[in-house]
Design a protein around this motif. Structure first.
Motif, PDB file in Angstrom:
ATOM      1  N   ASP B 160       0.817  -1.218   0.000  1.00  0.00           N
ATOM      2  CA  ASP B 160       0.000   0.000   0.000  1.00  0.00           C
ATOM      3  C   ASP B 160       0.848   1.265   0.000  1.00  0.00           C
ATOM      4  OD1 ASP B 160      -2.165  -1.566  -0.008  1.00  0.00           O
ATOM      5  OD2 ASP B 160      -2.801  -1.193   2.054  1.00  0.00           O
ATOM      6  N   LEU B 161       1.748   1.375   0.965  1.00  0.00           N
ATOM      7  CA  LEU B 161       2.505   2.613   1.128  1.00  0.00           C
ATOM      8  C   LEU B 161       3.789   2.637   0.307  1.00  0.00           C
ATOM      9  CD1 LEU B 161       2.057   3.014   4.985  1.00  0.00           C
ATOM     10  CD2 LEU B 161       0.974   4.386   3.212  1.00  0.00           C
ATOM     11  N   ASN B 162       4.261   1.441  -0.081  1.00  0.00           N
ATOM     12  CA  ASN B 162       5.459   1.362  -0.914  1.00  0.00           C
ATOM     13  C   ASN B 162       6.714   1.930  -0.255  1.00  0.00           C
ATOM     14  OD1 ASN B 162       6.380   0.262  -3.210  1.00  0.00           O
ATOM     15  ND2 ASN B 162       5.169   1.540  -4.593  1.00  0.00           N
ATOM     16  N   TRP B 163       6.778   1.832   1.083  1.00  0.00           N
ATOM     17  CA  TRP B 163       7.946   2.347   1.787  1.00  0.00           C
ATOM     18  C   TRP B 163       9.115   1.380   1.717  1.00  0.00           C
ATOM     19  CZ3 TRP B 163       5.632   4.418   7.058  1.00  0.00           C
ATOM     20  CH2 TRP B 163       4.845   5.547   6.768  1.00  0.00           C
ATOM     21  N   PHE B 164       8.804   0.099   1.721  1.00  0.00           N
ATOM     22  CA  PHE B 164       9.846  -0.923   1.750  1.00  0.00           C
ATOM     23  C   PHE B 164       9.582  -1.936   0.639  1.00  0.00           C
ATOM     24  CE2 PHE B 164       9.495   0.523   6.171  1.00  0.00           C
ATOM     25  CZ  PHE B 164      10.821   0.818   6.449  1.00  0.00           C
ATOM     26  N   PRO B 165      10.636  -2.614   0.170  1.00  0.00           N
ATOM     27  CA  PRO B 165      10.408  -3.681  -0.808  1.00  0.00           C
ATOM     28  C   PRO B 165       9.650  -4.847  -0.160  1.00  0.00           C
ATOM     29  CG  PRO B 165      12.732  -3.562  -0.176  1.00  0.00           C
ATOM     30  CD  PRO B 165      12.050  -2.414   0.484  1.00  0.00           C
ATOM     31  N   ALA B 166       8.807  -5.514  -0.943  1.00  0.00           N
ATOM     32  CA  ALA B 166       7.980  -6.596  -0.400  1.00  0.00           C
ATOM     33  C   ALA B 166       8.747  -7.902  -0.312  1.00  0.00           C
ATOM     34  CB  ALA B 166       6.732  -6.789  -1.260  1.00  0.00           C
ATOM     35  N   SER B 167       9.834  -8.031  -1.051  1.00  0.00           N
ATOM     36  CA  SER B 167      10.535  -9.313  -1.024  1.00  0.00           C
ATOM     37  C   SER B 167      11.988  -9.137  -1.427  1.00  0.00           C
ATOM     38  CB  SER B 167       9.858 -10.290  -1.978  1.00  0.00           C
ATOM     39  OG  SER B 167       9.975  -9.814  -3.289  1.00  0.00           O
ATOM     40  N   GLY B 168      12.754 -10.216  -1.208  1.00  0.00           N
ATOM     41  CA  GLY B 168      14.136 -10.267  -1.640  1.00  0.00           C
ATOM     42  C   GLY B 168      15.115  -9.767  -0.594  1.00  0.00           C
ATOM     43  N   ALA B 169      16.380  -9.732  -0.972  1.00  0.00           N
ATOM     44  CA  ALA B 169      17.426  -9.282  -0.083  1.00  0.00           C
ATOM     45  C   ALA B 169      18.532  -8.687  -0.920  1.00  0.00           C
ATOM     46  CB  ALA B 169      17.979 -10.456   0.743  1.00  0.00           C
ATOM     47  N   ALA B 170      19.395  -7.885  -0.285  1.00  0.00           N
ATOM     48  CA  ALA B 170      20.548  -7.344  -0.989  1.00  0.00           C
ATOM     49  C   ALA B 170      21.772  -7.571  -0.119  1.00  0.00           C
ATOM     50  CB  ALA B 170      20.357  -5.848  -1.258  1.00  0.00           C
ATOM     51  N   SER B 171      22.930  -7.533  -0.745  1.00  0.00           N
ATOM     52  CA  SER B 171      24.156  -7.794  -0.002  1.00  0.00           C
ATOM     53  C   SER B 171      24.498  -6.607   0.885  1.00  0.00           C
ATOM     54  CB  SER B 171      25.292  -8.071  -0.981  1.00  0.00           C
ATOM     55  OG  SER B 171      26.522  -7.709  -0.393  1.00  0.00           O
ATOM     56  N   LEU B 172      24.809  -6.897   2.144  1.00  0.00           N
ATOM     57  CA  LEU B 172      25.111  -5.829   3.098  1.00  0.00           C
ATOM     58  C   LEU B 172      26.399  -5.116   2.709  1.00  0.00           C
ATOM     59  CD1 LEU B 172      24.168  -4.486   5.708  1.00  0.00           C
ATOM     60  CD2 LEU B 172      25.557  -6.095   6.972  1.00  0.00           C
ATOM     61  N   LEU B 173      27.348  -5.853   2.166  1.00  0.00           N
ATOM     62  CA  LEU B 173      28.630  -5.243   1.789  1.00  0.00           C
ATOM     63  C   LEU B 173      28.514  -4.491   0.466  1.00  0.00           C
ATOM     64  CD1 LEU B 173      31.038  -8.120   2.815  1.00  0.00           C
ATOM     65  CD2 LEU B 173      30.573  -5.979   4.020  1.00  0.00           C
TER      66      LEU B 173
END
Lengths: 276, 316
Positions: B160-173
């Motif tokens: 609804d608000l589109n503040w955060f991605p709904a799925s997945g992950a990204a590399s911290l580094l």
């Protein structure tokens, strides 16, 4: 006696659990429709007069699935907690009563088993046994058994050292008689509390495993696999995740509230603390 | 007790736990109904393949030999290979572990960051309306299925608000900000019950300490309530807090399995559930192995820190 007076929370919990038992027994008369009958003309209907909670992606009545989910969940929890009790209680009494190296070895075994994240070990066991309600709940039972054993062991240690046990042994009572007549009756109260709390844990575990597809298998409805279904079309019908989620939350809450109340009622030290 | 001796003793106590835990992990294979070699060989195997598997896994040897062999390999980082992809299980796990550790660590930080102040607030106002409200909220938090909370968070804050991605992950580094944005909702969903549990445990421990004779004496001496709380009360519950933290690491590593499914995070949790459904048993076994060793080592660390903080613990 005043200590038996039910606090509001425990009363609501009992009422809700009683309601679930009635639903479970009478599901086929109460539910408005079949929980598995598909009706592809009525897919994804919103809540309305024909279907109070709407229909899912196969046109099945959500309310009926929710109602038929109750006996599935209650059966699953009881199975897991039954297994945990049957395995955990004798083990705990045994190592507590024998003491010495048996207790040492047994306690390390319990420590080791309790080091496993519960769901992870349950998935491991389910992976080995094969997926499905019964296997998944046997796995959850195995995971909960050490919790039960530890509680019983601690209580057995307390009772074993008491004068009346020594007296019974002095009069020539054998170990089996001492365990059955003296240890078990005096260790049963924390077990009852633990059983109630374990039911909540088993319910959440069942929901998690069914959500992952390892527990209750479709088309049989369970609150966990209903959530998995609702997850699949969360973007078009988010309202469908509320009924099963609330059912899980309220049931777990009720088991916990009942357990906390029983703890206060049954535990003599808590009772004293409550009075002062 | 001397620090070096204490360390040695704790390490010695951990050895039998590791032995038993690994024995359980290994034993999982033998829980399988029928011939484990048949399961490991996958669907419709040829007899030669089954015999090969039996030899490869040492299933033709005595049970304890098998365990020894398996543990020897595991200790050297060889956790066998996936039945589905033939990839080494250890590299599958290593690829995914950072994603899991990120959300678990973040959830732990959130859980302690909110749980501790709430627990203190409830304890110092023991019996008040604030305490009752917090206690009820905590009961609710403990019973809340974290993956349901996760679904609600996704609907509201991602869809609804589109503040955060709904799925997945990204590399911290590689992309730290993006990684945190991906980890935020899963960590909040995981932290819900952690906040509740930490607040509950801390509250009851603190109430007990604040009710002791020793605190009453301090109060009678005219020490201010704030000073009593910060200098004496919290010092005495530090060990409880540590123990709870250890327990929470265990819980979070379990709960993350379902959370990773909700957010489609490529972590160890989604690896184990995917593998369990697809009967990729070596991978299941490998993940259980790595996680239980992680929990045992965390508990060891907790014990050692607790002993360093509180001399009473090391004497026990």
């Amino acid at each position: 006696m005043t200590r038996w007076r039910l606090p509001v929370g425990a009363m609501l919990a009992l009422l809700f659990l009683g309601f679930l038992v009635v639903l479970s027994v009478a599901a086929r008369w109460i539910a408005p429709a079949s929980p598995i009958q598909q009706n592809l003309d009525d897919m994804m209907l919103g809540p309305g007069p024909g279907h109070l909670l709407g229909t899912d992606d196969l046109g099945r009545d959500v309310l009926s699935r929710l109602i038929y989910g109750a006996p599935v969940s209650l059966y699953a929890c009881s199975l897991a907690v039954g297994v945990a009790t049957i395995l955990g209680v004798p083990f705990g009494v045994l190592i507590g009563f024998v003491g010495g190296w048996a207790d040492e070895v047994g306690s390390r075994l319990l420590d080791a088993l309790l080091s496993f994240p519960a769901i992870v070990l349950a998935i491991g066991v389910t992976g080995a046994l094969g997926i499905g309600t019964t296997n998944a709940m046997l796995a959850v039972g195995l995971v909960l058994a050490p919790v039960m054993a530890r509680v019983v062991r601690a209580q057995t240690l307390v009772v074993r050292g008491s004068l009346f046990v020594e007296a019974a042994q002095g009069f020539g009572a054998g170990p089996l008689r001492v365990i059955v007549r003296h240890i078990l009756p005096n260790a049963i109260q924390p077990v009852i509390v633990q059983i109630t709390l374990a039911l909540a844990m088993a319910l959440l575990a069942e929901a998690s495993l069914s959500f992952l597809g390892l527990g209750v298998q479709p088309p049989q409805p369970s609150w966990g696999n209903m959530l998995a279904r609702a997850y699949g079309y969360m973007e078009i019908a988010p309202e469908q995740m509320y009924p099963p989620g609330l059912a899980i939350l309220l049931t777990a809450l009720s088991f916990n509230a009942l357990g906390e109340w029983l703890r206060v009622v049954l535990d003599p030290t808590m009772r004293k603390r409550g009075k002062s | 007790m001397h620090a070096g001796r204490l360390l040695a003793m704790r390490l010695l106590q951990v050895v039998p736990i590791i032995v038993v835990a690994t024995f359980v992990v290994f034993g999982l294979l033998h829980l399988t109904p029928g011939d484990p070699a048949m399961m490991l060989a996958g669907d419709n195997p040829t007899p030669q393949h089954v015999a090969e598997i039996r030899h490869l896994y040492g299933l033709d040897r005595p049970f304890l030999d098998q365990y020894g062999l398996w543990l020897w390999h595991a200790a050297h980082g060889d956790l066998s290979q996936s039945l589905l992809t033939r990839a080494p299980v250890s590299s599958l796990i290593l690829q995914r572990l950072p994603n899991t550790l990120l959300i678990v660590a973040l959830a732990l930080v959130l859980g302690l960051g909110f749980g501790i102040p709430l627990g203190i607030a409830a304890a110092v106002r023991n019996g008040s309306a604030v305490d009752q409200a917090l206690t009820s909220a905590a009961s609710l938090g403990v019973a809340l299925p974290s993956f349901w909370l996760a679904m609600i968070l996704v609907t509201v804050f991602a869809l609804d608000l589109n503040w955060f991605p709904a799925s997945g992950a990204a590399s911290l580094l590689g992309a730290p900000l993006d990684a945190l944005r991906h980890a935020a909702l899963p960590a909040i969903a995981l932290a819900g019950s952690t906040v509740a549990e930490v607040a509950r445990q801390l509250r009851s421990a603190l109430i007990e300490v604040l009710g002791t004779q020793y605190i009453r004496t301090l109060r009678a001496k005219g020490l201010s309530p704030t000073r009593i709380l910060w200098k004496h009360g919290l010092k005495n519950v530090a060990v409880t807090l540590l123990t709870v933290t250890g327990l929470m690491v265990n819980r979070l590593l379990g709960a993350t399995v379902v959370i990773e499914a909700v957010f489609a995070i490529p972590g160890t949790g989604s690896l184990i559930s995917y593998s369990a459904i697809n009967k990729d048993f070596p991978v299941v076994q490998g993940v259980v192995f790595v996680l239980v060793i992680g929990v045992i080592l965390t508990n060891l660390l907790v014990d050692l820190v607790a002993a360093a903080l509180d001399p009473r613990v090391s004497r026990a």
